[in-house]
Write an enzyme that holds these catalytic residues in place. Structure first.
Site, short mmCIF file in Angstrom:
data_model
loop_
_atom_site.label_atom_id
_atom_site.label_comp_id
_atom_site.label_asym_id
_atom_site.label_seq_id
_atom_site.Cartn_x
_atom_site.Cartn_y
_atom_site.Cartn_z
N TYR A 52 0.66 -1.22 -0.28
CA TYR A 52 0.10 -0.44 -0.27
C TYR A 52 1.05 1.18 -0.18
O TYR A 52 1.52 1.99 -0.69
CB TYR A 52 -1.03 -0.13 0.62
CG TYR A 52 -1.97 0.95 1.16
CD1 TYR A 52 -3.12 1.23 -0.05
CD2 TYR A 52 -2.32 1.45 2.35
CE1 TYR A 52 -3.42 1.78 -0.60
CE2 TYR A 52 -4.11 2.98 1.98
CZ TYR A 52 -4.24 2.93 0.92
OH TYR A 52 -4.95 4.04 1.10
N LYS A 107 -21.06 -19.91 -9.85
CA LYS A 107 -20.64 -19.77 -10.70
C LYS A 107 -18.82 -19.08 -10.36
O LYS A 107 -18.10 -20.05 -11.01
CB LYS A 107 -20.97 -18.69 -11.63
CG LYS A 107 -20.76 -18.17 -13.05
CD LYS A 107 -22.03 -20.04 -13.80
CE LYS A 107 -21.44 -19.93 -15.07
NZ LYS A 107 -22.52 -20.67 -16.21
N ALA A 208 -36.58 -22.87 -28.63
CA ALA A 208 -35.53 -21.73 -29.55
C ALA A 208 -35.61 -20.13 -28.66
O ALA A 208 -35.36 -18.80 -28.85
CB ALA A 208 -37.04 -21.33 -30.24
N ASN A 340 -21.78 -26.78 -18.54
CA ASN A 340 -20.95 -25.44 -19.14
C ASN A 340 -20.02 -25.35 -18.45
O ASN A 340 -19.19 -24.65 -19.33
CB ASN A 340 -22.55 -24.65 -18.66
CG ASN A 340 -23.61 -23.60 -19.83
OD1 ASN A 340 -23.15 -25.16 -20.39
ND2 ASN A 340 -23.76 -22.76 -20.29
#
Length: 442
Positions: A52, A107, A208, A340
């Site tokens: 820092y 995720k 779709a 996925n």
């Protein structure tokens, strides 16, 4: 007989409630699934002067002089924003930003464990497309990539396309590109098992939505012919004479209606499946969305991908009994899980390590082929067309293929050799898995 049926149903319902309670208890115990951890040592007071003030001022000045130095001097090059508005979460629908957070944390867990990527959930309190785009643009200096997630259609198409144009970091929508590349990988191998060619098979796409629109596009890029495809939505088979599509607000669906079904065939799922070699279903949860007798009307050695969660459009045993040669679902408790998670962690890993400015179709095609080739090396069969998500080596191979493709297509800031990409990829994935494994033991 009726009494017994009721008893079974009650037992099943009780089991589901018990499992739900266990899941809630675990999430309550850990208060979520992710946290921020340090990657640098802090051993004494002097270390603060390096990490820092005053030391960090030199780092800020260097980045101000050369913006791309941010990827070398900060963690930006390993970070992904998981962005959602909560309008289309899993099979739950529009549950809102807060309810989307546990899903986005999950995720982030997959990103880290499978790809070594630091991903952060950004659940935004807006469902307006312009606001979503602006929010991501404003936040983009902090991230090396953007993963759009669970955003309703047709808005998701516009948000993706605008951000891809306006940002110089990878942006992708997992419900579109991620789903499509994993399904393509599975289909490439399924066709090898049954001895058919992608350019010749008749394909029925049930549903779709955003996912199947991308599936059709990716299959076409890989060699399938649009004229051999029939797409079915809730009103029937898509074709160029449907006025509701022509004057509707879903331009992707209208585009695909004009490219597929050249003979303007009509009907529903039953008619679309007749004599089809392949069924790819990404519609509403079953069972019973696809009927056994409809699968029986498909071509010999048919392939059925029933991907709705949590319940497939048709159960695998029913599809097999009806004559399907290969069946895949999105579930881990059945063979051939099309998940996925086989795609996005490695795609971003490869893209980030070469500091890609975007994720191209070519990078996605390379990812799909790498997944398919890895499974083929392990040995293909009717029950094994796709790798399982726990195989770390597959992610290394896929990420390397993506990085090489990014360099080949001219979207990479950093030009590395294949071996250099592999070294970086392997180190990050092994480090992430090692850290998480050690924490689990503790």
């Amino acid at each position: 007989m009726e009494e017994q049926k009721g008893s079974d149903s009650g037992g099943e319902e009780e089991g589901m409630k018990s499992e739900e309670t266990s899941v809630l208890d675990l999430h309550r115990r850990y208060e979520g699934k992710i946290e921020v951890a340090l990657k640098v040592p802090v051993r004494s007071h002097e270390d603060f002067a390096v990490w820092y003030t005053p030391g960090v001022a030199a780092v800020a000045r260097r980045i101000a002089e050369r913006k791309d130095a941010v990827f070398e001097l900060t963690n930006r090059g390993n970070t992904v924003a998981i962005v959602t508005d909560g309008t289309r979460v899993l099979g739950l629908g529009n549950v809102g930003a807060e309810a989307a957070l546990p899903v986005m944390e999950g995720k982030a867990l997959l990103f880290k464990y499978l790809g070594g990527v630091d991903a952060f959930p950004l659940c935004l309190a807006t469902s307006d497309a312009d606001s979503l785009v602006n929010a991501v643009k404003w936040l983009s200096p902090s991230f090396g990539g953007v993963n759009l997630e669970d955003i309703e259609k047709p808005k998701c198409y516009d948000v993706l396309e605008r951000l891809k144009r306006e940002l110089d970091i990878p942006v992708w929508h997992d419900d579109q590109q991620g789903t499509a590349l994993v399904i393509l990988a599975g289909l490439l191998n399924a066709l090898k098992v049954v001895g058919k060619k992608l350019g010749e098979v008749k394909i029925a796409l049930v549903g779709a939505g955003a996912a199947n629109m991308s599936v059709a596009y990716f299959l076409h890029l890989a060699g399938a012919k649009y004229e051999n495809m029939l797409v079915v939505d809730s009103k029937g088979i898509l074709h160029a004479h449907r006025e509701d599509l022509k004057h509707g607000n879903d331009r992707k669906k209208w585009e695909i209606a004009q490219r597929t079904n050249p003979h303007c065939e009509e009907g529903g799922i039953k008619e679309a499946l007749k004599d089809a070699d392949v069924c790819i279903a990404l519609s509403k949860p079953g069972p019973g969305v696809i009927k056994k007798e409809w699968v029986a009307g498909m071509a010999e050695d048919a392939i059925v991908f029933a991907c709705a969660n949590p319940v497939p459009e048709i159960m695998p045993n029913e599809a097999k009994e009806a004559g399907a040669k290969i069946v895949a679902t999105g579930r881990s408790d059945f063979e051939n899980q099309l998940n996925n998670a086989l795609g996005f962690p490695a795609v971003f890993r490869g893209a980030l390590d070469v500091r890609a400015r975007s994720i191209t179709d070519g990078m996605c095609m390379s990812a799909a082929r790498a997944i398919a080739e890895y499974a083929e090396e392990q040995g293909l069969s009717e029950s094994h067309i796709i790798p399982r998500i726990e195989d770390a080596e597959m992610y290394v191979r896929e990420a390397v293929a993506v990085g090489v493709a990014a360099i080949r297509e001219g979207v990479a800031r950093r030009k590395l050799s294949e071996s250099e990409i592999e070294e970086r990829v392997r180190a990050k994935i092994e480090r992430a898995r090692g850290k998480i494994g050690k924490r689990a033991e503790d």
